[in-house]
Write an enzyme that holds these catalytic residues in place. Structure first.
Site, PDB file in Angstrom:
ATOM      1  CE  LYS A   1      35.462  29.726  41.689  1.00 19.59           C
ATOM      2  NZ  LYS A   1      34.862  30.266  40.475  1.00 19.59           N
TER       3      LYS A   1
ATOM      4  CG  ASP B   1      31.333  31.600  39.730  1.00 19.11           C
ATOM      5  OD1 ASP B   1      31.633  32.784  39.962  1.00 19.11           O
ATOM      6  OD2 ASP B   1      32.042  30.635  40.082  1.00 19.11           O
TER       7      ASP B   1
END
Ligand code: ATR
Length: 269
Positions: free
Chosen positions: A71, A107
């Site tokens: 990420k 997210d």
């Protein structure tokens, strides 16, 4: 099937247990667009990440969901990273816009939407346990919505750094007595993932609280079970997974996701 399907992928290492492919494919089916989109997974070792990103362009892949451990690393290989993902410091979504790769973070949306199903976040006292990638996205979302956040983390330096960045409080993980007074308690550590452990002493939980565990495997973590026993409201890890995927779905397909069908699937993972 005459159309060339647009391909979306989840990449990570390991990637085997990722639930995203099934979740997105359920969405395609519900909208009847499974002849236009297909969602797969690919295991990408850290040393191959750069080549994998080039492959997104080379193969004309439409969208990529990025999971551990890529990420942060992937950001340097993209053409553009949107402002929010930059602030969070992590990209979990890549969109291939005619050969231009743009990174996003969904997210934080997942966490905020899941929590807002239960309460308004403005002014709420929130304890976030953990200071890793998941925590960064959640803390971003909470502060954006006006919550009063205190971070608790095992490693002090990492926790203090995150708290400073987002102008939050910090406490040591062994000193969580005060969280009994908090409105919302969030586990953003990996404690409880496929194990019967909880990072929070049951005695600190009470019926006035909302307890949110980012872990979705198992669905009923020890923390969730104990929170329910104490009469607290709970937010499951699958809910964050669902709503971050709903946001990705829009980015990949340009269509509103069929939330009901995707939720039905996610809650039974
Ligand atoms: P993610 O991206 O999923 O958040 P991560 O970046 O590896 O994963 O972060 C994991 C978080 O869980 C960290 O806050 C970590 O604490 P440290 O910063 O001290 O490493 C926390 N964590 C993991 N195992 C833990 C444990 N046994 N007890 C307490 N915290 C733990």
């Amino acid at each position: 099937m005459s159309n060339l399907q647009k391909i979306c992928l989840s990449i990570g290492y390991p990637i085997k247990s990722s639930k995203s492919p099934s979740l997105h494919n359920v969405g395609y089916k519900a909208l009847g667009i499974e002849d236009q989109f297909i969602y797969l997974r690919a295991q990408v070792k850290p040393e191959n990440l750069k080549m994998a990103v080039e492959g997104i362009k080379g193969l004309g892949i439409r969208g990529v969901s990025v999971t551990m451990p890529h990420k942060q690393e992937i950001m340097k290989y993209l053409d553009e990273v949107d402002e929010t993902a930059k602030k969070i410091g992590a990209v979990n979504t890549v969109v291939n816009d005619d050969g231009k790769l743009i990174g996003y973070n969904t997210d934080w949306v997942g966490a905020v939407v899941a929590l807002e199903k239960k309460t308004n976040l403005k002014g709420k006292k929130v304890a976030v346990i953990g200071a890793g990638g998941a925590s960064r996205a959640i803390v971003y979302g909470l502060t954006k919505k006006g919550a009063k956040v205190k971070i608790f983390n095992r490693s002090i330096e990492k926790g203090e750094e995150l708290a400073k960045e987002f102008d939050c409080g910090f406490g040591e993980i062994g000193e969580m007595r005060e969280i009994g007074d908090y409105n919302i308690i969030i586990n953003a550590t990996s404690v409880g993932m496929n194990s019967d452990e909880s990072p929070i002493d049951k005695e600190l939980l009470n019926k006035n609280q909302i307890v949110f565990d980012v872990i979705y495997s198992p669905k009923e973590t020890k923390l969730i079970k104990e929170a329910k026993e104490k009469g607290a409201k709970v937010v499951y890890g699958y809910e964050m997974l669902l709503y971050q995927a709903v946001e990705q779905f829009k980015l990949y397909t340009g269509l509103e996701a069929p939330v009901k069908e995707m939720e039905e699937f996610a809650k039974n993972l």
